[in-house]
Write a protein that holds these residues in place. Structure first.
Motif, PDB file in Angstrom:
ATOM      1  N   ARG B  92      35.112  26.423  24.758  1.00  0.00           N
ATOM      2  CA  ARG B  92      35.736  25.238  24.167  1.00  0.00           C
ATOM      3  C   ARG B  92      36.333  24.442  25.311  1.00  0.00           C
ATOM      4  O   ARG B  92      36.963  25.005  26.192  1.00  0.00           O
ATOM      5  CB  ARG B  92      36.870  25.676  23.218  1.00  0.00           C
ATOM      6  N   PRO B  93      36.124  23.137  25.341  1.00  0.00           N
ATOM      7  CA  PRO B  93      36.588  22.394  26.516  1.00  0.00           C
ATOM      8  C   PRO B  93      38.112  22.351  26.551  1.00  0.00           C
ATOM      9  O   PRO B  93      38.779  22.433  25.523  1.00  0.00           O
ATOM     10  CB  PRO B  93      36.029  20.998  26.267  1.00  0.00           C
ATOM     11  N   LYS B  94      38.619  22.226  27.769  1.00  0.00           N
ATOM     12  CA  LYS B  94      40.045  21.965  27.915  1.00  0.00           C
ATOM     13  C   LYS B  94      40.274  20.500  27.614  1.00  0.00           C
ATOM     14  O   LYS B  94      39.545  19.643  28.108  1.00  0.00           O
ATOM     15  CB  LYS B  94      40.472  22.229  29.352  1.00  0.00           C
ATOM     16  N   ILE B  95      41.278  20.239  26.803  1.00  0.00           N
ATOM     17  CA  ILE B  95      41.549  18.868  26.379  1.00  0.00           C
ATOM     18  C   ILE B  95      42.854  18.379  26.999  1.00  0.00           C
ATOM     19  O   ILE B  95      43.834  19.117  27.047  1.00  0.00           O
ATOM     20  CB  ILE B  95      41.697  18.816  24.840  1.00  0.00           C
ATOM     21  N   MET B  97      45.328  15.155  26.232  1.00  0.00           N
ATOM     22  CA  MET B  97      45.424  14.077  25.256  1.00  0.00           C
ATOM     23  C   MET B  97      46.669  13.246  25.504  1.00  0.00           C
ATOM     24  O   MET B  97      47.743  13.777  25.757  1.00  0.00           O
ATOM     25  CB  MET B  97      45.446  14.685  23.849  1.00  0.00           C
ATOM     26  N   LEU B 104      56.794  13.186  24.274  1.00  0.00           N
ATOM     27  CA  LEU B 104      57.413  14.084  25.246  1.00  0.00           C
ATOM     28  C   LEU B 104      58.449  14.935  24.530  1.00  0.00           C
ATOM     29  O   LEU B 104      58.949  14.561  23.474  1.00  0.00           O
ATOM     30  CB  LEU B 104      58.091  13.279  26.355  1.00  0.00           C
ATOM     31  N   MET B 105      58.755  16.091  25.129  1.00  0.00           N
ATOM     32  CA  MET B 105      59.814  16.917  24.560  1.00  0.00           C
ATOM     33  C   MET B 105      61.146  16.423  25.121  1.00  0.00           C
ATOM     34  O   MET B 105      61.362  16.489  26.334  1.00  0.00           O
ATOM     35  CB  MET B 105      59.579  18.372  24.933  1.00  0.00           C
ATOM     36  N   ARG B 108      63.178  18.446  27.662  1.00  0.00           N
ATOM     37  CA  ARG B 108      62.621  18.804  28.963  1.00  0.00           C
ATOM     38  C   ARG B 108      62.678  17.609  29.910  1.00  0.00           C
ATOM     39  O   ARG B 108      62.462  16.472  29.477  1.00  0.00           O
ATOM     40  CB  ARG B 108      61.158  19.239  28.811  1.00  0.00           C
ATOM     41  N   LEU B 116      54.184  21.626  31.223  1.00  0.00           N
ATOM     42  CA  LEU B 116      53.972  22.388  29.980  1.00  0.00           C
ATOM     43  C   LEU B 116      52.569  23.004  29.829  1.00  0.00           C
ATOM     44  O   LEU B 116      52.461  24.194  29.542  1.00  0.00           O
ATOM     45  CB  LEU B 116      54.325  21.508  28.773  1.00  0.00           C
ATOM     46  N   PRO B 117      51.484  22.221  30.025  1.00  0.00           N
ATOM     47  CA  PRO B 117      50.161  22.824  29.826  1.00  0.00           C
ATOM     48  C   PRO B 117      49.907  24.011  30.756  1.00  0.00           C
ATOM     49  O   PRO B 117      49.271  24.990  30.351  1.00  0.00           O
ATOM     50  CB  PRO B 117      49.198  21.677  30.140  1.00  0.00           C
ATOM     51  N   GLU B 119      52.253  25.983  31.939  1.00  0.00           N
ATOM     52  CA  GLU B 119      53.095  27.058  31.416  1.00  0.00           C
ATOM     53  C   GLU B 119      52.368  27.826  30.318  1.00  0.00           C
ATOM     54  O   GLU B 119      52.379  29.045  30.282  1.00  0.00           O
ATOM     55  CB  GLU B 119      54.340  26.424  30.800  1.00  0.00           C
ATOM     56  N   LEU B 120      51.721  27.073  29.415  1.00  0.00           N
ATOM     57  CA  LEU B 120      51.014  27.709  28.303  1.00  0.00           C
ATOM     58  C   LEU B 120      49.841  28.535  28.811  1.00  0.00           C
ATOM     59  O   LEU B 120      49.452  29.521  28.199  1.00  0.00           O
ATOM     60  CB  LEU B 120      50.514  26.664  27.298  1.00  0.00           C
ATOM     61  N   GLU B 121      49.268  28.128  29.944  1.00  0.00           N
ATOM     62  CA  GLU B 121      48.146  28.896  30.495  1.00  0.00           C
ATOM     63  C   GLU B 121      48.635  30.092  31.287  1.00  0.00           C
ATOM     64  O   GLU B 121      47.829  30.860  31.802  1.00  0.00           O
ATOM     65  CB  GLU B 121      47.291  27.995  31.403  1.00  0.00           C
ATOM     66  N   ARG B 164      50.834  14.717  32.168  1.00  0.00           N
ATOM     67  CA  ARG B 164      50.767  15.975  31.418  1.00  0.00           C
ATOM     68  C   ARG B 164      49.340  16.234  30.920  1.00  0.00           C
ATOM     69  O   ARG B 164      48.881  17.370  30.878  1.00  0.00           O
ATOM     70  CB  ARG B 164      51.727  15.923  30.228  1.00  0.00           C
TER      71      ARG B 164
END
Lengths: 253, 266
Positions: B92-95, B97, B104-105, B108, B116-117, B119-121, B164
């Motif tokens: 599945r491609p990395k998106i 967006m 934004l949060m 943060r 953030l992205p 961090e999730l990885e 981001r």
């Protein structure tokens, strides 16, 4: 400079307390009421010192504090888990909300004697009463807080393939924290009431016990001491919540 | 650099498409919850198109043409009612967006939002931090690393959003009217910026917009969507030289394309 500023900040509170004490003293002097009806500030102060010295005050305050903190922890845990589930599922909300609303129609004071009968006159019954009284406001705030998380941020998290746990920890918890802490603020104050209600029903220890003991023995100064300790506990808990807010909600200031 | 970029669109048709969308339809269930294929709200109607690697395509359409829904389907946020979305990649491609509102949060800081992205990885904090600094330089936000979103202007917030969206090196960059909420001057400055960033990063981009100028300024290809249910009405190549600057809008070629698009929209 900053210490001068701090003095300036607390000066109004100090002055108003001093004024209240003075008024109290004057009322005692004018009315000449016997000490078991209305003790003077000095009587209460010496009773406070005496109870402090013989260790009973700290012991009973400690017991009540333990009941409150345990009750808060249990209440908050159940309330946030239930609240999260309710926020996520409309059908669960439909099933549970009649019970939740009904439970709020019954004052905890009314079922406190039942809980003491069922759970004994020890700490357990008080913890449960505290937890019950804390449960609802924290639950409502959890539902409101989670539902208020912007859907655009969910989309953003999904677009970078966040897992459910990541969405919970990195989005839902921080986004709803202001409302959650608001619930905690209400809960913390209510839990003091919960513990006292439980202790007044039947207890061998705790500030509520001390209060009732003072009442039975016409030791009115002791009642005042117990009441002031309760106020101190409530202020302490309120202060802890404020500290938490200051630490975690810096971005909101 | 710019020479290579200029020639790119011409070779592109020979490569395998990065993304193939075939007969894609989306029907939203009625708000009363009773959904059946015939009572819903038709949002997209048998959309088919292809995007080639490193191509910048733009969907142009009036509001309510299902543009955003189309992007959400490609991003995997909305399930299509029928049809397929196939990617060239096996995974599945990395998106990446970018949204209409920067999204934004607020708790943060700029650099934490951009990180953030990664961090999730599960990428290590030092590495993520360095990458975020690099992105901050790319989008021109140096000095604002530790600012909170509430202290940013709309244009700056969108730059954070772009940084981001790019930091985890996505296969596909999706832009959902990213500049719609900006004032005209900032918007045009952001076009130049985005153009520059895109040429530096060489990403496959799908953007949706309702601005003809925006689509012509940025895209290699513009696809016009009709009113709901959205269908592709026109698919035009934009063969304007790159890098494009403000002056390009006053060329006859630009004018001709703009007129063509305008007629298709109406």
């Amino acid at each position: 400079m900053s210490s001068l500023k701090r003095v300036k900040n607390i000066l109004p509170a100090v002055l108003s307390i001093a004024f209240a004490l003075m008024a109290w003293q004057l009322i005692v002097q004018w009315t000449q009421l016997p000490r078991f009806i209305l003790p003077a500030p000095a009587d209460v102060w010496s009773r406070f010192l005496k109870a402090l010295m013989d260790g009973s005050l700290l012991y009973h305050t400690g017991i009540t504090l333990v009941e409150i903190v345990l009750g808060l922890l249990v209440g908050i845990t159940f309330a946030t888990i239930t609240g999260y589930a309710l926020a996520k599922s409309r059908s669960l909300e439909k099933v549970l909300s009649p019970y939740l609303v009904a439970s709020q129609a019954i004052p905890v004071v009314a079922i406190a004697p039942l809980l003491v009968i069922w759970l004994g006159d020890g700490i357990l019954s008080k913890v449960v009463i505290c937890a019950l009284i804390v449960f609802f406001p924290v639950l409502v705030n959890t539902v409101v807080g989670i539902r208020a998380v912007p859907s655009a941020l969910y989309d953003m998290m999904h677009s970078i393939r966040a897992t459910r746990l990541q969405i919970l920890m990195k989005l839902e918890v921080p986004a709803s924290l202001p409302v959650l802490l608001g619930g905690l603020r209400i809960g913390a104050t209510l839990s003091v009431i919960g513990a006292i209600v439980g202790e007044l029903v039947d207890a061998e220890q705790g500030l509520g016990f001390l209060l009732q003991l003072g009442d039975f023995q016409y030791d009115t100064s002791m009642v005042f001491v117990a009441v002031f300790m309760l106020i101190a506990l409530a202020l302490f808990l309120y202060g802890v919540v404020t500290l938490l807010e200051r630490k975690f909600l810096k971005w909101q200031a | 650099m710019s020479l290579r970029v200029k020639q790119r669109p011409k070779n592109m048709t020979n490569t395998k498409p990065a993304l193939t969308v075939k007969d894609l339809s989306v029907v939203f269930p009625e708000s009363n919850g009773q959904s059946s294929p015939h009572t819903g709200l038709d949002v997209l109607d048998r959309i088919s198109f292809q995007v080639h690697p490193r191509e910048f395509i733009c969907f142009l359409g009036p509001s309510g043409s299902g543009k955003t829904t189309l992007l959400k389907v490609v991003a995997g946020l909305v399930q299509p009612t029928s049809g397929h979305v196939n990617f060239m990649y096996h995974h599945r491609p990395k998106i990446g967006m970018v949204f209409q509102q920067a999204s934004l949060m607020p708790w943060r800081t700029v650099i934490e939002n951009i990180k953030l992205p990664l961090e999730l990885e599960g990428i290590g904090n030092i590495k993520a931090h360095n990458k975020a600094r690099e992105m901050i330089r790319l989008v021109g936000l140096k000095g604002f690393e530790d600012s909170l979103p509430r202290d940013l202007s709309g244009g700056m917030a969108q730059r954070v959003g772009i940084a981001r969206a790019l930091i985890h090196d996505p296969d596909l960059l999706l832009l959902d009217e990213p500049f719609a909420s900006l004032d005209a001057l900032t918007r045009e400055r952001m076009w130049t910026e985005l153009s520059r960033i895109w040429q530096a990063k060489q990403k496959t981009v799908i953007m949706v917009t309702h601005s003809i100028n925006e689509s012509l300024f940025l895209a290699d290809r513009v696809l016009v969507l009709t009113q709901r249910p959205g269908k592709i009405k026109l698919d035009v190549k934009v063969e304007l030289p790159r890098p494009r600057n403000d002056d390009i809008r006053y060329t006859p070629q630009f004018g001709k394309l703009a007129r063509k698009l305008r007629e298709a929209i109406e």
